[in-house]
Write an enzyme that holds these catalytic residues in place. Structure first.
Site, PDB file in Angstrom:
ATOM      1  N   CYS A 143      -2.878  -6.010  12.674  1.00 13.99           N
ATOM      2  CA  CYS A 143      -2.279  -7.075  11.745  1.00 13.99           C
ATOM      3  C   CYS A 143      -2.560  -8.352  12.564  1.00 13.99           C
ATOM      4  O   CYS A 143      -2.459  -8.481  13.657  1.00 13.99           O
ATOM      5  CB  CYS A 143      -0.796  -6.975  11.748  1.00 13.99           C
ATOM      6  SG  CYS A 143       0.058  -8.159  10.875  1.00 13.99           S
ATOM      7  N   CYS A 146       1.247 -10.287  13.142  1.00 11.11           N
ATOM      8  CA  CYS A 146       1.878 -10.025  14.473  1.00 11.11           C
ATOM      9  C   CYS A 146       1.325  -9.088  15.562  1.00 11.11           C
ATOM     10  O   CYS A 146       1.980  -8.625  16.488  1.00 11.11           O
ATOM     11  CB  CYS A 146       3.229  -9.144  13.759  1.00 11.11           C
ATOM     12  SG  CYS A 146       2.591  -7.677  12.922  1.00 11.11           S
ATOM     13  N   CYS A 169      -9.686   6.556  -4.107  1.00 10.80           N
ATOM     14  CA  CYS A 169     -10.014   7.491  -5.060  1.00 10.80           C
ATOM     15  C   CYS A 169      -9.488   8.823  -5.009  1.00 10.80           C
ATOM     16  O   CYS A 169      -9.149   9.496  -6.037  1.00 10.80           O
ATOM     17  CB  CYS A 169     -11.579   7.322  -5.567  1.00 10.80           C
ATOM     18  SG  CYS A 169     -12.472   7.753  -4.192  1.00 10.80           S
ATOM     19  N   HIS A 196     -16.844  10.173  -5.033  1.00  7.58           N
ATOM     20  CA  HIS A 196     -15.756   9.701  -5.865  1.00  7.58           C
ATOM     21  C   HIS A 196     -15.060  10.968  -6.349  1.00  7.58           C
ATOM     22  O   HIS A 196     -15.502  12.099  -6.227  1.00  7.58           O
ATOM     23  CB  HIS A 196     -16.409   8.943  -6.854  1.00  7.58           C
ATOM     24  CG  HIS A 196     -15.330   8.047  -7.774  1.00  7.58           C
ATOM     25  ND1 HIS A 196     -14.153   7.465  -7.308  1.00  7.58           N
ATOM     26  CD2 HIS A 196     -15.167   8.179  -9.290  1.00  7.58           C
ATOM     27  CE1 HIS A 196     -13.405   6.855  -8.074  1.00  7.58           C
ATOM     28  NE2 HIS A 196     -14.040   7.507  -9.383  1.00  7.58           N
ATOM     29  N   ASP A 213     -10.327   8.886 -15.483  1.00 11.65           N
ATOM     30  CA  ASP A 213     -10.336   8.361 -14.325  1.00 11.65           C
ATOM     31  C   ASP A 213      -9.289   7.456 -13.991  1.00 11.65           C
ATOM     32  O   ASP A 213      -9.286   6.323 -14.753  1.00 11.65           O
ATOM     33  CB  ASP A 213     -11.745   7.572 -13.977  1.00 11.65           C
ATOM     34  CG  ASP A 213     -11.831   7.303 -12.735  1.00 11.65           C
ATOM     35  OD1 ASP A 213     -10.793   6.686 -11.812  1.00 11.65           O
ATOM     36  OD2 ASP A 213     -13.164   7.352 -11.948  1.00 11.65           O
TER      37      ASP A 213
END
Length: 600
Positions: A143, A146, A169, A196, A213
């Site tokens: 992050c 932080c 996906c 995919h 999809d």
């Protein structure tokens, strides 16, 4: 001899032929082939979880089934045509899943302060809880707010995904396929080796398997990947609890070309491997069930042969990946999924302007850009930002029918004194009346440089507020296919328009200097960045980027068109934007980032 007797004889002959074939086709000893087939089988094992009644019951607890049926009935009534209620329910399930239930993760948000400004720092070893739910990969994110580290396990258990409701996906298709089974549909998951995953649902009404999809909210758009995203497909394999089927032909219209890429395993060996998997999955079925599945499989084989030779492409199969929300533009570009051919071949970042012989003569940034508002345009302040001068937002049109607006920088660009190049960077967002994606809206906006006057405002509708402006060049960000009036190439395109002075500009496609439809959806509801570059050597470039990306990806480039040819003999020109709505509407929002002038 009746039909059933003939069918039994044919089945016996087929079985004997397959047995003979197996005895003559030796299993490859190549470790790469064996690894490929093993991975297929491993992928297909998830289908058994989709048939787990306990998991289906859990999924059903999450799904607003009564509402979906009501919406499906309304859809069929509004369309006033024959259709299947069950198919309409799946379409409504698609909408619900994408817009209300599941969320896309590009970089995992911080677990501690919930900031979305995180950066990938690699992977870590999965723990026992991760492994319990199939997460063999765990990504790590730092992050920037932080400095804490967040773990992102890539779960492969559809039950766990009902809890987390997020992923990419693979997670989307895995959980959505379970939801389809939960509402009573026959569904199977499809794995594509170019990375995919999606779903197929069997339509009793159509008597065929239908592409579905959830990431794209796409129903029956099988050419979306090979045509729209420019994916170089090779192996697409569908798995259910009772079948393992090679369905690649459904997703291409050039099977001979695909065959050239299918070099991972011999075709005969792959067919026999999938046949053996199917036999194993059907071993506990009755003969009647096997007969029904076999009859349907024969029909599917015929259909696949025919569909792989199709010539007609639906317009919504031609666009790139549908929403920015489903991964950064750079991420999709690297995977070759934006649809732009040049981008699919390489990470086609816009190069830095070669200014060896030039210097930056003038630079406007956000706080310096004063604009003249025309028509229905207005000034708003971006949400959650205290300093309005730093983030002034121009709303060219509201999401109201028959709007027309424009905004031009009050400081014109001098066209004399050796102007060599202009670079304009801006942000844009297109939304519906609720601030959500405007996928059914119209019409779009245009970047405009024009020498007519500081208060030039063109025609509305498909003319996008610039049609008719003299001494102008416009770059359309067009979201509606007006086939009759403007001959638009698609409902999602960028196109450069100009006419020789003193003729007024036109949005008709006859006056396009170049265009592309292979771009992400412009109506996705999120802020995107754009860079327009105009050079007197005749080059015009357009780049797009996610709001968080530093680099721009070139989506359109034309040469041989000096932008000054469309502005002269005027001595100055104004830079800005125009937009319009018609019977359909959407809000068009713009934030100027910078305007750069280059001279010797």
């Amino acid at each position: 001899m009746n039909f059933r007797e003939a069918d039994n004889i044919a089945r016996q002959i087929t079985q004997k032929w397959l047995t003979l074939l197996k005895s003559h086709v030796k299993q490859s000893s190549d470790v790469r082939v064996r690894s490929f087939l093993h991975q297929l089988e491993k992928n297909g094992s998830i289908a058994f979880k989709h048939d787990d009644q306990r998991l289906m019951d859990r999924a059903l607890d999450c799904i607003p089934l009564q509402r979906l049926y009501e919406e499906a009935e309304n859809e069929l009534n509004e369309q006033d045509r024959e259709g299947s209620l069950e198919d309409a329910v799946i379409r409504r399930l698609l909408y619900w899943f994408k817009n209300e239930f599941f969320s896309w993760v590009n970089n995992a948000p911080c677990d501690y302060c919930r900031s979305e400004q995180t950066q990938s720092i690699g992977h870590t070893q999965p723990n026992s809880d991760d492994m319990k739910y199939g997460a063999h990969v765990v990504e790590l994110y730092m992050c920037s707010s932080c400095n804490n580290t967040t773990r992102f396990p890539r779960y492969n258990d559809p039950g766990k995904l009902l809890e987390t409701r997020r992923g990419r996906c693979g997670e989307w298709a895995n959980c959505f396929t379970l939801c389809c089974r939960a509402v009573g549909a026959e569904a199977r998951i499809v794995y594509d080796t170019t990375d995919h995953v999606w779903t197929e649902v069997y339509s009793d009404f159509e008597k065929r398997w239908v592409h579905c999809d959830s990431c794209e909210e796409a129903w029956d758009k099988p050419l979306l990947y090979s045509v729209g995203w420019n994916k170089q497909l090779s192996y697409c394999t569908a798995f259910s609890a009772v079948e393992a089927v090679d369905v690649t032909k459904r997703y291409t219209r050039n099977w001979p070309e695909v065959l050239k890429r299918r070099n991972r395993v011999r075709e005969i060996e792959l067919n026999l491997f999938l046949h053996t998997l199917t036999e194993e999955r059907q071993k506990n079925l009755s003969s009647e069930q096997k007969d029904a599945l076999n009859e349907r499989r024969v029909q599917e084989l015929k259909e696949l042969e025919e569909t792989s030779k199709r010539a007609i492409i639906k317009k919504d199969e031609m666009i790139g990946r549908h929403s920015v929300l489903k991964g950064s533009l750079a991420w999709r570009t690297k995977r070759g999924e934006t649809g732009t051919t040049a981008i699919a071949q390489t990470e086609n970042w816009m190069a830095t302007l070669d200014i060896t012989a030039l210097k930056l003569s003038r630079l406007f940034i956000r706080r310096d850009v004063e604009v003249r508002l025309l028509g229905d345009s207005s000034i708003l302040t971006t949400e959650g930002v205290a300093d309005a001068t730093e983030n002034q937002m121009i709303r060219l049109t509201k999401a109201v029918p028959d709007q027309r607006g424009a905004a031009f920088c009050k400081h014109p660009i001098p066209l004399n004194d050796g102007l060599e190049a202009l670079e304009v960077e801006f942000k844009f967002r297109i939304t519906d009346q609720n601030g959500l994606p405007a996928f059914n809206g119209a019409d779009g906006f245009a970047f405009v440089i024009q020498g007519q006057s500081e208060d030039a405002l063109g025609s509305g509708g498909c003319e996008l507020g610039y049609g008719g402006i003299q001494y102008s060049l416009a770059i359309e960000f067009d979201t509606y296919q007006s086939s009759d009036r403007c001959a638009d190439p698609s409902g999602n395109h960028i196109s450069i328009h100009a006419r020789n002075p003193p003729l007024g500009n036109s949005a008709h496609h006859d006056y396009s200097l170049g265009h592309t439809s292979r771009i992400p959806s412009l109506q996705n509801g999120s802020w995107m960045k754009a860079l327009v570059r105009l050079i007197v050597n005749g080059t015009i470039e357009v780049g797009l980027a996610e709001n968080s990306d530093d680099k721009f990806i070139q989506v359109l480039k034309v040469t041989g068109h000096n932008f000054l040819d469309y502005l002269l003999p005027k001595e100055k020109a104004w830079v800005g934007f125009s937009a319009s709505t018609g019977g359909l509407s959407q809000a068009h929002d713009i934030i100027f980032t910078s305007i750069k002038e280059y001279r010797p």
